[in-house]
Design an enzyme around this catalytic site. Structure first.
Site, mmCIF file in Angstrom:
data_model
loop_
_atom_site.group_PDB
_atom_site.id
_atom_site.type_symbol
_atom_site.label_atom_id
_atom_site.label_comp_id
_atom_site.label_asym_id
_atom_site.label_seq_id
_atom_site.Cartn_x
_atom_site.Cartn_y
_atom_site.Cartn_z
ATOM 1 N N HIS A 1 -9.539 20.636 -8.300
ATOM 2 C CA HIS A 1 -8.888 20.560 -7.024
ATOM 3 C C HIS A 1 -10.151 21.411 -5.894
ATOM 4 O O HIS A 1 -10.911 21.604 -5.697
ATOM 5 C CB HIS A 1 -7.609 21.601 -8.062
ATOM 6 C CG HIS A 1 -6.614 22.399 -6.781
ATOM 7 N ND1 HIS A 1 -6.379 21.526 -5.258
ATOM 8 C CD2 HIS A 1 -5.631 22.361 -6.936
ATOM 9 C CE1 HIS A 1 -5.323 21.613 -5.127
ATOM 10 N NE2 HIS A 1 -4.962 22.595 -6.282
ATOM 11 N N ASP B 1 -13.045 18.277 0.145
ATOM 12 C CA ASP B 1 -14.538 19.522 0.014
ATOM 13 C C ASP B 1 -16.093 18.946 0.123
ATOM 14 O O ASP B 1 -16.905 18.755 -0.331
ATOM 15 C CB ASP B 1 -14.321 19.586 -1.306
ATOM 16 C CG ASP B 1 -12.585 19.655 -1.715
ATOM 17 O OD1 ASP B 1 -12.047 20.991 -1.059
ATOM 18 O OD2 ASP B 1 -11.859 19.339 -2.180
ATOM 19 N N HIS C 1 -9.131 10.891 -4.283
ATOM 20 C CA HIS C 1 -7.259 11.907 -3.932
ATOM 21 C C HIS C 1 -6.850 11.182 -4.433
ATOM 22 O O HIS C 1 -6.409 9.518 -4.513
ATOM 23 C CB HIS C 1 -7.917 12.146 -2.224
ATOM 24 C CG HIS C 1 -6.769 13.284 -1.970
ATOM 25 N ND1 HIS C 1 -5.573 12.642 -1.968
ATOM 26 C CD2 HIS C 1 -7.416 14.570 -1.726
ATOM 27 C CE1 HIS C 1 -4.915 14.816 -1.690
ATOM 28 N NE2 HIS C 1 -6.064 15.375 -1.538
HETATM 29 C C1 LIG Z 1 -10.011 14.092 -7.080
HETATM 30 C C2 LIG Z 1 -9.095 12.799 -8.104
HETATM 31 C C3 LIG Z 1 -8.917 13.894 -9.353
HETATM 32 C C4 LIG Z 1 -8.366 11.994 -8.315
HETATM 33 O O1 LIG Z 1 -7.917 11.370 -9.417
HETATM 34 P P1 LIG Z 1 -6.824 10.173 -9.445
HETATM 35 O O2 LIG Z 1 -5.762 10.039 -8.140
HETATM 36 O O3 LIG Z 1 -6.168 10.489 -10.818
HETATM 37 O O4 LIG Z 1 -7.813 8.983 -9.941
HETATM 38 P P2 LIG Z 1 -7.904 8.065 -11.188
HETATM 39 O O5 LIG Z 1 -9.586 9.314 -11.737
HETATM 40 O O6 LIG Z 1 -7.426 7.463 -11.349
HETATM 41 O O7 LIG Z 1 -9.542 7.568 -11.229
HETATM 42 C C5 LIG Z 1 -9.038 6.107 -10.104
HETATM 43 C C6 LIG Z 1 -10.208 5.688 -10.642
HETATM 44 O O8 LIG Z 1 -11.282 5.734 -9.685
HETATM 45 C C7 LIG Z 1 -12.744 6.158 -10.862
HETATM 46 N N1 LIG Z 1 -12.802 7.614 -9.518
HETATM 47 C C8 LIG Z 1 -12.681 8.016 -9.288
HETATM 48 N N2 LIG Z 1 -12.674 9.526 -8.331
HETATM 49 C C9 LIG Z 1 -13.831 9.233 -8.730
HETATM 50 C C10 LIG Z 1 -15.088 9.444 -8.205
HETATM 51 N N3 LIG Z 1 -14.516 11.099 -7.738
HETATM 52 N N4 LIG Z 1 -16.319 9.559 -8.583
HETATM 53 C C11 LIG Z 1 -15.884 8.234 -9.197
HETATM 54 N N5 LIG Z 1 -15.346 7.440 -9.352
HETATM 55 C C12 LIG Z 1 -14.003 8.202 -9.567
HETATM 56 C C13 LIG Z 1 -11.492 6.390 -11.525
HETATM 57 O O9 LIG Z 1 -12.892 6.889 -12.363
HETATM 58 C C14 LIG Z 1 -11.210 5.747 -11.664
HETATM 59 O O10 LIG Z 1 -12.301 4.055 -12.127
HETATM 60 P P3 LIG Z 1 -11.508 2.537 -13.265
HETATM 61 O O11 LIG Z 1 -10.021 2.523 -12.646
HETATM 62 O O12 LIG Z 1 -12.316 2.627 -12.914
HETATM 63 O O13 LIG Z 1 -10.795 4.106 -14.389
HETATM 64 C C15 LIG Z 1 -10.239 12.079 -8.413
HETATM 65 O O14 LIG Z 1 -10.995 11.579 -7.690
HETATM 66 C C16 LIG Z 1 -11.614 13.049 -8.709
HETATM 67 O O15 LIG Z 1 -11.606 13.778 -9.952
HETATM 68 N N6 LIG Z 1 -12.175 13.622 -7.381
HETATM 69 C C17 LIG Z 1 -13.499 14.399 -7.776
HETATM 70 C C18 LIG Z 1 -13.553 15.805 -7.584
HETATM 71 C C19 LIG Z 1 -13.048 15.973 -6.011
HETATM 72 O O16 LIG Z 1 -12.996 15.393 -5.193
HETATM 73 N N7 LIG Z 1 -11.766 16.867 -6.243
HETATM 74 C C20 LIG Z 1 -11.238 17.183 -4.947
HETATM 75 C C21 LIG Z 1 -9.622 16.583 -4.638
HETATM 76 S S1 LIG Z 1 -9.213 17.060 -3.146
#
Ligand SMILES: CC(C)(COP(=O)(O)OP(=O)(O)OC[C@H]1O[C@@H](n2cnc3c(N)ncnc32)[C@H](O)[C@@H]1OP(=O)(O)O)[C@@H](O)C(=O)NCCC(=O)NCCS
Length: 428
Positions: free
Chosen positions: A267, A362, A306
């Site tokens: 987050h 971010d 996101h």
């Molecule tokens: C923000 C976040 C937590 C959202 O997660 P989410 O909606 O639950 O998405 P998921 O974890 O279900 O990811 C969907 C797919 O994309 C991939 N993915 C998601 N974010 C990714 C990232 N930053 N880098 C690489 N792969 C990513 C996942 O591995 C998943 O792949 P799969 O379908 O092969 O398993 C996630 O994108 C993330 O961890 N981002 C990095 C941290 C970040 O920048 N957070 C700030 C948010 S404002």
């Protein structure tokens, strides 16, 4: 004719008409679906609330597919261009842009609450020199509840407003206190002649000069970053604010919990994680190898992806423009080139394109903060300061919503069935 959803239960052959409102059915309407009258009734299972609305809200609108973000109906791009943080916080908290007189009164109100109690300074002095500022921030905010026992009076609209003012006014001072504690400098008093962000910079960076003068470009850049971070509807920390607040605890305790949720690397800690990631990659030639590892599931490209935006985060676009202005003053952040290259690759690569992973707020904010002289561990604190207005607006909306009650999700129990206690000598 009212819209309904027809559900046929093939266990009983019964049909149910479930009313649809705002494209949503009420989960409680499913409770009537049962096989026998003594059953609890049908529930929905939604880990991480991927598809469940927990409130009706008038504060922030996001269309994640189109990359739209509105505060009280106003596009974020217009607010970033024309508004400032205090005006935007008024908008979020009270629903309308203030008139000139209302804005003046709001600034006056905030300015008369910017100081911290001396005992809070002593409280922060108790932390070790290397304490994470976010740990200090969230515990100090929680500690404020002991300074303002009147805040328990959450049923009183006047008291709620006073706590909103206190929190918006004091969070920059708490952040600055934590920062100066780490670097071993004395706490600076607020200068109410300065803007909200100008005063924050003053409390952070003032040395022996009689009057601190913030650089206007950096002051404005921070103000825009604060506008962009002020609210983002039902994210993890805001949901925590509402959840904790629903127990009718005082807002300082609830906000400490919201800040704790923000601290996590998925987050508000993500901007810090982006910088760690860039530093770890180290040089341009290591980027392809890094992307390969991310695609193999060995880590994430921080600052990408996101839960809601499945296109370019509108805030990231504004921040990217802001970065150019800041770097003209501070000099380019050496990590910028790597960030741009990562973005270029990710926007073309099938892995990221098919998963709709775009830069989020971010990705670039950390580069700006670093160029402005903030240490990495201050980044989540810089997120928490402006989000305070959003948290308080959501808290107020939750408390005044007659449909809200103490939050209490259900579970599907998958543990052991009833069994009898086994004495220690008989256990294996
Ligand atoms: C923000 C976040 C937590 C959202 O997660 P989410 O909606 O639950 O998405 P998921 O974890 O279900 O990811 C969907 C797919 O994309 C991939 N993915 C998601 N974010 C990714 C990232 N930053 N880098 C690489 N792969 C990513 C996942 O591995 C998943 O792949 P799969 O379908 O092969 O398993 C996630 O994108 C993330 O961890 N981002 C990095 C941290 C970040 O920048 N957070 C700030 C948010 S404002």
């Amino acid at each position: 004719m009212a819209e309904t959803l027809t559900i046929t239960d093939n266990r009983t052959g019964k049909q149910y008409q479930i009313p649809i409102q705002d494209g949503t059915i009420r989960a409680a309407d499913l409770r009537q679906i049962r096989v026998t009258s003594d059953e609890f009734g049908m529930m929905t299972y939604d880990p991480a609330f991927m598809n469940t609305a927990a409130c009706r809200s008038k504060i922030t609108f996001i269309d994640g597919d189109k990359g739209i973000l509105l505060y009280r109906g106003y596009p974020i791009e217009q607010l970033a261009e024309h508004s400032d943080y205090l005006e935007t916080s008024y908008l979020l908290l009270f629903g309308e842009l203030p008139t000139e007189a209302q804005l003046d009164a709001w600034i006056e109100e905030i300015n008369s609450h910017t100081m911290l109690h001396e005992n809070l300074k002593k409280f922060v002095e108790g932390f070790r020199y290397d304490a994470h500022p976010m740990g200090m921030f969230l515990s100090s905010v929680g500690a404020l509840s002991t300074f303002y026992p009147d805040a328990k009076n959450i049923a009183d609209a006047g008291s709620r407003r006073l706590q909103m003012v206190r929190l918006v006014a004091k969070v920059p001072a708490i952040a600055a206190l934590a920062y100066r504690h780490i670097i071993g400098r004395p706490y600076m008093l607020p200068d109410n002649e300065l803007s909200y962000t100008g005063n924050f910079l003053n409390m952070l960076f003032k040395m022996a000069e009689p009057r601190y003068k913030p650089h206007p470009v950096l002051e404005r850049a921070l103000d825009v970053l604060f506008i962009l971070h002020a609210d983002h509807e039902q994210n993890c920390s805001t949901a925590s604010m509402r959840n904790i607040g629903s127990s009718h605890v005082d807002p300082y305790s609830a906000l400490a919990g919201a800040a704790a949720a923000l601290y996590g690397p998925l987050h508000g800690g993500a901007n810090e994680a982006v910088l760690h990631m860039l530093e770890e990659i180290g040089s341009m030639q290591n980027i392809p190898g890094f992307i390969k590892r991310v695609k193999a599931g060995e880590g994430r490209l921080m600052g990408f992806g996101h839960r809601v935006y499945k296109s370019y985060d509108p805030r990231a676009k504004i921040i990217k423009r802001m970065a150019d202005l800041v770097f003209e003053v501070t000099g380019k952040n050496p990590l910028l080139e790597m960030a741009l290259e990562l973005e270029r690759i990710a926007l073309e690569d099938e892995y990221f394109v098919s998963r709709k992973l775009y830069p989020n707020v971010d990705f670039y904010s950390g580069l700006i903060y670093q160029a402005m002289g903030f240490p990495l561990d201050m980044f989540p604190v810089l997120f928490a300061i402006p989000r305070t207005a959003g948290w308080m607006a959501q808290w107020e909306e939750m408390l005044t919503d007659p449909e809200q009650k103490i939050a209490r999700p259900r579970q599907i129990y998958i543990g052991a069935p009833h069994r009898d206690y086994v004495s220690r000598d008989k256990r294996r």
